[in-house]
Scaffold this motif. Structure first.
Motif, PDB file in Angstrom:
ATOM      1  N   ASP A   1      -4.608  13.758   2.535  1.00  0.00           N
ATOM      2  CA  ASP A   1      -3.844  12.239   2.277  1.00  0.00           C
ATOM      3  C   ASP A   1      -4.400  11.561   1.176  1.00  0.00           C
TER       4      ASP A   1
ATOM      5  N   VAL B   1      -4.237   7.823  -1.159  1.00  0.00           N
ATOM      6  CA  VAL B   1      -3.768   6.510  -1.349  1.00  0.00           C
ATOM      7  C   VAL B   1      -3.768   6.136  -2.842  1.00  0.00           C
TER       8      VAL B   1
ATOM      9  N   GLU C   1       0.892   5.198   0.291  1.00  0.00           N
ATOM     10  CA  GLU C   1      -0.196   6.375   0.390  1.00  0.00           C
ATOM     11  C   GLU C   1       0.735   7.807   0.654  1.00  0.00           C
TER      12      GLU C   1
ATOM     13  N   GLU D   1      -3.347   0.085  -3.255  1.00  0.00           N
ATOM     14  CA  GLU D   1      -3.610  -0.933  -2.039  1.00  0.00           C
ATOM     15  C   GLU D   1      -3.010  -2.263  -2.456  1.00  0.00           C
TER      16      GLU D   1
ATOM     17  N   THR E   1       0.726  -1.371   0.088  1.00  0.00           N
ATOM     18  CA  THR E   1       0.179  -0.098   0.062  1.00  0.00           C
ATOM     19  C   THR E   1       0.920   1.228   0.024  1.00  0.00           C
TER      20      THR E   1
ATOM     21  N   SER F   1      -2.577   4.844 -11.129  1.00  0.00           N
ATOM     22  CA  SER F   1      -1.878   4.413 -10.144  1.00  0.00           C
ATOM     23  C   SER F   1      -0.294   4.137 -10.721  1.00  0.00           C
TER      24      SER F   1
END
Length: 229
Positions: free
Chosen positions: A173, A175, A137, A178, A135, A187
């Motif tokens: 924040d 992410v 973040e 994951e 993950t 991503s």
């Protein structure tokens, strides 16, 4: 030495002429290699990177040949059963050509081959659809690793950013990915920008055949478990 069956006529699947000719070239090349080298290995791979594989293949070109492509064509070249195998026992190799598989035909000692494959791995950026290995973040605040020119691009990737006195800043924040979940295109792009390499290009030996020996190292995966080239 037993009489070679490599010159037997081969029936290939229904294809256009050009495709059939290409398959016949592959079949002939594999059979020539089996006659010329002492050992045949089946290997599988994860996260194939063509450039890295080419570099690995170049290291062994003086002693070995690699074959990648259609498993069915490679099976036909070797023989799928005792009745049509080109050398005694080599149909066992054919049965293990499943999923992301290839052939290594070599004169190298088996222990040397196993050491090379066991030690080889290379890290690269994960591609869209790959499962995240961790993950990632990003916390609210300045992102000093990015220049102000990057702010519009980062926003397009879904990051909640703004410019604060010329510094890219996360307003909350975020992410990136994951662990265990597939990476979206956004991503994958962000991870590349962050320099986070989640993909490991790895080769695994499945079995080895020689005139007087057959060794099974690990089971090949089912076709349903992997994505072909």
């Amino acid at each position: 030495m037993p009489k070679s069956k490599r010159n037997r006529p081969v029936t290939l699947s229904k294809t256009k002429k050009k495709g059939r000719e290409h398959k016949e070239v592959i079949v002939s090349g594999i059979r020539d290699a089996v006659d010329s080298y002492t050992s045949v290995f089946v290997f599988t791979y994860e996260n194939m990177r063509n450039l890295k594989f080419k570099e690995f293949r170049e290291q062994l070109k003086s002693t070995s040949r690699f074959f990648l492509g259609s498993n069915k064509v490679m099976q036909v070249a070797l023989g799928r059963s005792i009745a049509d195998e080109i050398r005694p026992g080599i149909h066992k190799v054919s049965k293990l050509l499943r999923g992301n598989s290839g052939l290594l035909v070599t004169n190298m000692a088996k222990d040397e081959v196993r050491q090379l494959f066991d030690e080889y791995e290379d890290y690269d950026f994960a591609r869209t659809g790959s499962n995240a290995t961790e993950t990632v973040e990003l916390k609210e605040g300045p992102l000093d690793q990015f220049t102000h020119e990057m702010e519009p691009f980062l926003r397009k990737q879904g990051m909640p950013v703004r410019l604060n006195k010329g510094v890219v800043e996360l307003v909350s924040d975020f992410v990136v990915c994951e662990e265990g979940k597939p990476l979206s295109p956004e991503s994958a792009r962000i991870l590349r920008l962050l320099g986070n390499k989640m993909a490991t290009f790895k080769l695994y030996l499945v079995c080895r055949w020689s005139v007087d020996e057959f060794e099974l190292y690990k089971e090949a995966p089912d076709d349903s478990d992997v994505e072909s080239l």
